[in-house]
Design a protein around this motif. Structure first.
Motif, PDB file in Angstrom:
ATOM      1  N   GLU A  10       0.816  -1.214   0.000  1.00  0.00           N
ATOM      2  CA  GLU A  10       0.000   0.000   0.000  1.00  0.00           C
ATOM      3  C   GLU A  10       0.850   1.265   0.000  1.00  0.00           C
ATOM      4  OE1 GLU A  10      -3.115   0.229   2.896  1.00  0.00           O
ATOM      5  OE2 GLU A  10      -3.676  -1.867   2.594  1.00  0.00           O
ATOM      6  N   HIS A  11       2.112   1.145   0.407  1.00  0.00           N
ATOM      7  CA  HIS A  11       3.002   2.299   0.451  1.00  0.00           C
ATOM      8  C   HIS A  11       4.214   2.052  -0.450  1.00  0.00           C
ATOM      9  CE1 HIS A  11       0.663   3.921   3.726  1.00  0.00           C
ATOM     10  NE2 HIS A  11       0.709   2.734   4.302  1.00  0.00           N
ATOM     11  N   GLU A  12       4.540   3.044  -1.260  1.00  0.00           N
ATOM     12  CA  GLU A  12       5.632   2.862  -2.222  1.00  0.00           C
ATOM     13  C   GLU A  12       6.976   2.609  -1.548  1.00  0.00           C
ATOM     14  OE1 GLU A  12       5.116   7.405  -1.904  1.00  0.00           O
ATOM     15  OE2 GLU A  12       3.841   5.646  -1.780  1.00  0.00           O
ATOM     16  N   LYS A  13       7.196   3.174  -0.378  1.00  0.00           N
ATOM     17  CA  LYS A  13       8.465   2.969   0.324  1.00  0.00           C
ATOM     18  C   LYS A  13       8.610   1.507   0.758  1.00  0.00           C
ATOM     19  CE  LYS A  13      11.914   5.583   1.413  1.00  0.00           C
ATOM     20  NZ  LYS A  13      12.817   5.988   0.374  1.00  0.00           N
ATOM     21  N   ASP A  14       7.507   0.881   1.194  1.00  0.00           N
ATOM     22  CA  ASP A  14       7.549  -0.534   1.573  1.00  0.00           C
ATOM     23  C   ASP A  14       7.887  -1.406   0.372  1.00  0.00           C
ATOM     24  OD1 ASP A  14       6.831   0.152   4.174  1.00  0.00           O
ATOM     25  OD2 ASP A  14       4.697  -0.182   3.807  1.00  0.00           O
ATOM     26  N   LEU A  15       7.331  -1.065  -0.770  1.00  0.00           N
ATOM     27  CA  LEU A  15       7.630  -1.798  -2.005  1.00  0.00           C
ATOM     28  C   LEU A  15       9.108  -1.665  -2.344  1.00  0.00           C
ATOM     29  CD1 LEU A  15       6.560  -3.358  -4.532  1.00  0.00           C
ATOM     30  CD2 LEU A  15       6.301  -1.115  -5.603  1.00  0.00           C
ATOM     31  N   GLU A  16       9.606  -0.464  -2.245  1.00  0.00           N
ATOM     32  CA  GLU A  16      11.020  -0.204  -2.553  1.00  0.00           C
ATOM     33  C   GLU A  16      11.951  -1.020  -1.658  1.00  0.00           C
ATOM     34  OE1 GLU A  16      14.102   3.567  -2.280  1.00  0.00           O
ATOM     35  OE2 GLU A  16      11.957   3.958  -2.442  1.00  0.00           O
ATOM     36  N   VAL A  17      11.665  -1.033  -0.367  1.00  0.00           N
ATOM     37  CA  VAL A  17      12.507  -1.764   0.587  1.00  0.00           C
ATOM     38  C   VAL A  17      12.509  -3.262   0.277  1.00  0.00           C
ATOM     39  CG1 VAL A  17      12.701  -2.464   3.022  1.00  0.00           C
ATOM     40  CG2 VAL A  17      12.306  -0.060   2.430  1.00  0.00           C
ATOM     41  N   GLU A  18      11.328  -3.836   0.084  1.00  0.00           N
ATOM     42  CA  GLU A  18      11.244  -5.276  -0.186  1.00  0.00           C
ATOM     43  C   GLU A  18      11.917  -5.652  -1.504  1.00  0.00           C
ATOM     44  OE1 GLU A  18       8.100  -8.976  -0.477  1.00  0.00           O
ATOM     45  OE2 GLU A  18       7.331  -6.972  -0.046  1.00  0.00           O
ATOM     46  N   MET A  19      11.706  -4.830  -2.537  1.00  0.00           N
ATOM     47  CA  MET A  19      12.328  -5.126  -3.835  1.00  0.00           C
ATOM     48  C   MET A  19      13.846  -5.040  -3.755  1.00  0.00           C
ATOM     49  SD  MET A  19       9.825  -3.498  -6.689  1.00  0.00           S
ATOM     50  CE  MET A  19      10.848  -4.146  -8.015  1.00  0.00           C
ATOM     51  N   ASN A  20      14.355  -4.032  -3.063  1.00  0.00           N
ATOM     52  CA  ASN A  20      15.807  -3.894  -2.934  1.00  0.00           C
ATOM     53  C   ASN A  20      16.428  -5.080  -2.205  1.00  0.00           C
ATOM     54  OD1 ASN A  20      16.221  -1.537  -4.406  1.00  0.00           O
ATOM     55  ND2 ASN A  20      15.811  -0.230  -2.650  1.00  0.00           N
ATOM     56  N   LYS A  21      15.744  -5.580  -1.174  1.00  0.00           N
ATOM     57  CA  LYS A  21      16.241  -6.769  -0.465  1.00  0.00           C
ATOM     58  C   LYS A  21      16.318  -7.963  -1.413  1.00  0.00           C
ATOM     59  CE  LYS A  21      14.677  -5.648   4.189  1.00  0.00           C
ATOM     60  NZ  LYS A  21      13.748  -5.996   5.269  1.00  0.00           N
ATOM     61  N   PHE A  22      15.287  -8.143  -2.238  1.00  0.00           N
ATOM     62  CA  PHE A  22      15.275  -9.256  -3.185  1.00  0.00           C
ATOM     63  C   PHE A  22      16.362  -9.083  -4.248  1.00  0.00           C
ATOM     64  CE2 PHE A  22      13.891 -11.021  -7.265  1.00  0.00           C
ATOM     65  CZ  PHE A  22      13.816 -12.376  -6.924  1.00  0.00           C
ATOM     66  N   LEU A  23      16.478  -7.878  -4.793  1.00  0.00           N
ATOM     67  CA  LEU A  23      17.445  -7.631  -5.873  1.00  0.00           C
ATOM     68  C   LEU A  23      18.886  -7.785  -5.415  1.00  0.00           C
ATOM     69  CD1 LEU A  23      15.665  -4.639  -7.621  1.00  0.00           C
ATOM     70  CD2 LEU A  23      15.910  -6.972  -8.501  1.00  0.00           C
ATOM     71  N   GLU A  24      19.150  -7.564  -4.124  1.00  0.00           N
ATOM     72  CA  GLU A  24      20.495  -7.780  -3.588  1.00  0.00           C
ATOM     73  C   GLU A  24      20.900  -9.244  -3.664  1.00  0.00           C
ATOM     74  OE1 GLU A  24      20.476  -6.270   0.387  1.00  0.00           O
ATOM     75  OE2 GLU A  24      20.556  -4.174  -0.274  1.00  0.00           O
ATOM     76  N   LYS A  25      19.913 -10.143  -3.672  1.00  0.00           N
ATOM     77  CA  LYS A  25      20.177 -11.582  -3.628  1.00  0.00           C
ATOM     78  C   LYS A  25      20.438 -12.196  -4.998  1.00  0.00           C
ATOM     79  CE  LYS A  25      17.199 -12.170   0.385  1.00  0.00           C
ATOM     80  NZ  LYS A  25      15.955 -12.768   0.868  1.00  0.00           N
ATOM     81  N   ILE A  26      20.054 -11.502  -6.074  1.00  0.00           N
ATOM     82  CA  ILE A  26      20.245 -12.104  -7.393  1.00  0.00           C
ATOM     83  C   ILE A  26      21.333 -11.353  -8.163  1.00  0.00           C
ATOM     84  CG2 ILE A  26      17.863 -12.941  -7.531  1.00  0.00           C
ATOM     85  CD1 ILE A  26      17.313 -10.744  -9.586  1.00  0.00           C
ATOM     86  N   ASP A  27      22.036 -12.079  -8.991  1.00  0.00           N
ATOM     87  CA  ASP A  27      23.082 -11.505  -9.830  1.00  0.00           C
ATOM     88  C   ASP A  27      22.445 -10.583 -10.860  1.00  0.00           C
ATOM     89  OD1 ASP A  27      25.126 -10.981 -11.637  1.00  0.00           O
ATOM     90  OD2 ASP A  27      25.914 -13.015 -11.566  1.00  0.00           O
ATOM     91  N   GLU A  28      23.038  -9.438 -11.049  1.00  0.00           N
ATOM     92  CA  GLU A  28      22.515  -8.443 -11.997  1.00  0.00           C
ATOM     93  C   GLU A  28      22.360  -9.005 -13.407  1.00  0.00           C
ATOM     94  OE1 GLU A  28      24.147  -4.221 -13.650  1.00  0.00           O
ATOM     95  OE2 GLU A  28      24.378  -4.586 -11.514  1.00  0.00           O
ATOM     96  N   LYS A  29      23.203  -9.944 -13.771  1.00  0.00           N
ATOM     97  CA  LYS A  29      23.144 -10.549 -15.110  1.00  0.00           C
ATOM     98  C   LYS A  29      21.891 -11.410 -15.290  1.00  0.00           C
ATOM     99  CE  LYS A  29      28.131 -10.630 -15.422  1.00  0.00           C
ATOM    100  NZ  LYS A  29      29.314 -11.454 -15.301  1.00  0.00           N
TER     101      LYS A  29
END
Length: 60
Positions: A10-29
């Motif tokens: 419901e809040h864009e900041k919560d979405l940002e935090v969760e997505m960043n945590k996930f993206l840290e775990k996968i290789d950029e490639k």
């Protein structure tokens, strides 16, 4: 194999935090695409509810 990860808040900041945590775990490639959406619903007279969602498409 191609996979997706869905996020919804419901809040864009919560979405940002969760997505960043996930993206840290996968290789950029492995990242293929990110789809983003915002929806707004008028709940009562003055209350508006927002839904911020995203889908990350990546290679497993």
């Amino acid at each position: 194999m191609i996979k997706v990860k869905l996020f919804d808040h419901e809040h864009e900041k919560d979405l940002e935090v969760e997505m960043n945590k996930f993206l840290e775990k996968i290789d950029e490639k492995r990242l293929l695409d990110i789809k983003y959406n915002v929806a707004a619903v008028q709940e009562e007279e003055d209350e508006q509810i927002y839904c911020f969602s995203a889908m990350v498409i990546y290679k497993a």
